[in-house]
Design an enzyme around this catalytic site. Structure first.
Site, PDB file in Angstrom:
ATOM      1  N   ASN A 241       0.868  -1.181   0.000  1.00 19.18           N
ATOM      2  CA  ASN A 241       0.000   0.000   0.000  1.00 19.18           C
ATOM      3  C   ASN A 241       0.904   1.230   0.000  1.00 19.18           C
ATOM      4  OD1 ASN A 241      -1.790   2.052   0.472  1.00 19.18           O
ATOM      5  ND2 ASN A 241      -2.413   1.372   2.512  1.00 19.18           N
ATOM      6  N   TRP A 242       0.958   1.909  -1.141  1.00 22.23           N
ATOM      7  CA  TRP A 242       1.866   3.055  -1.266  1.00 22.23           C
ATOM      8  C   TRP A 242       1.254   4.348  -0.735  1.00 22.23           C
ATOM      9  CZ3 TRP A 242       4.426   1.979  -6.755  1.00 22.23           C
ATOM     10  CH2 TRP A 242       5.324   0.914  -6.610  1.00 22.23           C
ATOM     11  N   LYS A 243       0.029   4.299  -0.241  1.00 17.51           N
ATOM     12  CA  LYS A 243      -0.598   5.483   0.368  1.00 17.51           C
ATOM     13  C   LYS A 243      -0.395   6.710  -0.539  1.00 17.51           C
ATOM     14  CE  LYS A 243      -0.108   3.200   4.784  1.00 17.51           C
ATOM     15  NZ  LYS A 243       0.027   3.279   6.219  1.00 17.51           N
TER      16      LYS A 243
ATOM     17  N   HIS B  60      -9.561   1.244   5.493  1.00 19.43           N
ATOM     18  CA  HIS B  60      -8.212   1.436   6.035  1.00 19.43           C
ATOM     19  C   HIS B  60      -8.280   2.413   7.217  1.00 19.43           C
ATOM     20  CE1 HIS B  60      -4.025   2.552   6.461  1.00 19.43           C
ATOM     21  NE2 HIS B  60      -3.751   1.416   5.843  1.00 19.43           N
TER      22      HIS B  60
ATOM     23  N   GLU C  86      -6.548   4.828   8.090  1.00 19.56           N
ATOM     24  CA  GLU C  86      -6.383   6.251   7.774  1.00 19.56           C
ATOM     25  C   GLU C  86      -7.683   6.844   7.230  1.00 19.56           C
ATOM     26  OE1 GLU C  86      -2.861   5.416   5.540  1.00 19.56           O
ATOM     27  OE2 GLU C  86      -1.957   4.837   7.438  1.00 19.56           O
TER      28      GLU C  86
ATOM     29  N   GLU D  77      -5.227  -4.843  10.810  1.00 17.27           N
ATOM     30  CA  GLU D  77      -4.185  -3.840  11.005  1.00 17.27           C
ATOM     31  C   GLU D  77      -4.442  -3.094  12.308  1.00 17.27           C
ATOM     32  OE1 GLU D  77      -2.285  -2.620   6.963  1.00 17.27           O
ATOM     33  OE2 GLU D  77      -4.067  -1.414   7.255  1.00 17.27           O
TER      34      GLU D  77
ATOM     35  N   GLY E 286       2.697   2.241  10.867  1.00 19.14           N
ATOM     36  CA  GLY E 286       3.652   3.335  10.689  1.00 19.14           C
ATOM     37  C   GLY E 286       4.402   3.713  11.949  1.00 19.14           C
TER      38      GLY E 286
ATOM     39  N   SER F 174       3.672  -2.267  10.388  1.00 25.46           N
ATOM     40  CA  SER F 174       5.122  -2.339  10.580  1.00 25.46           C
ATOM     41  C   SER F 174       5.739  -3.663  10.145  1.00 25.46           C
ATOM     42  CB  SER F 174       5.487  -2.008  12.040  1.00 25.46           C
ATOM     43  OG  SER F 174       5.075  -0.686  12.343  1.00 25.46           O
TER      44      SER F 174
ATOM     45  N   GLY G 133       2.959  -1.005   4.370  1.00 25.53           N
ATOM     46  CA  GLY G 133       3.047   0.405   4.017  1.00 25.53           C
ATOM     47  C   GLY G 133       4.498   0.796   3.787  1.00 25.53           C
ATOM     48  N   GLY G 134       5.128   1.359   4.811  1.00 23.01           N
ATOM     49  CA  GLY G 134       6.470   1.934   4.697  1.00 23.01           C
ATOM     50  C   GLY G 134       7.497   1.047   3.997  1.00 23.01           C
TER      51      GLY G 134
END
Ligand code: 13P
Length: 250
Positions: free
Chosen positions: A8-10, A96, A98, A169, A175, A214, A235-236
């Protein structure tokens, strides 16, 4: 059931940057490991660029981070599932953390998206997870059950199991570098599985449950080996081809 290894590149990467990373990823991964699928979920403006890179590799899929649950209309700023399918997407996210906590989306709206996305031919990944204060208050199961029941309430019983994915999640692990412990993951995934069986009967055993929060090359092989972990949502550590390719192959 194939393990779903998703990036997921957000809200990161221009189309050019995304294409570069996707090209490198396809090269580094080479053949997608047996029993796994790779999914890249870039920002909308990079979908075509990433689709171009994915064409060169089998086992790679493209996904969308969001959409509006209507066919078309006066919905300024929104995008429809048909537009996403046209841009080569086969998967989409809903719920999600966010979008729940930054954009304020509620369970009813998330449920509408899951049902509509499926109807429009997208495979839907419903994200669920508790806040830290909910975990501290011993409310993990209550929160997960409620998010699952409402998020999946419009899903017809005849939808194939592979079209529905749940991503667990925990919000406090997203993150933050703080990954949930193996016991916490196993417990939460077993609970999600039990709710899926309540909702869909035997088919509930075939629905994939991803872990997200993470995930990194250093912890992925341990996490993916846990009971009821059928993939990861990253993500990251998915933003660089080198680290995400290690996760894909972990
Ligand atoms: P991180 O891997 O950066 O914790 O993000 C997880 C996530 O939100 C994936 O959807």
């Amino acid at each position: 059931m194939k393990q779903l290894m998703a990036a997921n590149w957000k809200m990161y990467k221009t189309a050019g940057e995304a294409r570069e990373v996707a090209d490198e990823l396809v090269k580094l991964v080479g053949e997608v490991p047996e029993g796994r699928e790779v999914l890249v979920i870039p920002p909308f403006t990079a979908l075509y660029a990433v689709a171009g890179a994915m064409n060169h590799g089998t086992g790679f899929h493209l996904g969308a981070q969001n959409f509006y649950p209507e066919a078309e209309g006066a919905f300024t700023g929104e995008i429809s599932p048909a537009m996403l399918r046209d841009a080569c997407c086969s998967y989409a996210l809903a719920g999600h953390s966010e979008r729940r906590h930054v954009m304020g989306e509620d369970d009813a709206f998330i449920g509408r998206k899951v049902a509509y996305g499926l109807e429009q031919g997208l495979r839907m990944i419903l994200c669920v997870g508790e806040l830290l204060e909910e975990r501290k208050a011993g409310r993990v199961e209550e929160v997960l059950r409620s998010q699952l029941e409402k998020g999946l309430s419009g899903v017809p019983q005849d939808v194939p199991a592979e079209d529905i994915v749940v991503a667990y999640e925990p919000v406090w692990a997203i993150g933050t570098g703080e990954v949930a412990g193996p016991d916490e993951i196993v417990h939460a995934h077993a609970f999600v599985r039990s709710v899926l069986v309540d909702l869909f009967g035997e088919k509930g055993h075939e629905i994939r449950i991803q872990y997200g929060g993470s995930v990194k090359p250093a912890n992925c092989s341990e996490i993916i080996a846990l009971d009821n972990v059928d993939g990861v949502l990253v993500g990251g550590a998915s933003l660089q081809a080198e680290s995400f390719s290690q996760i894909v192959k972990a």
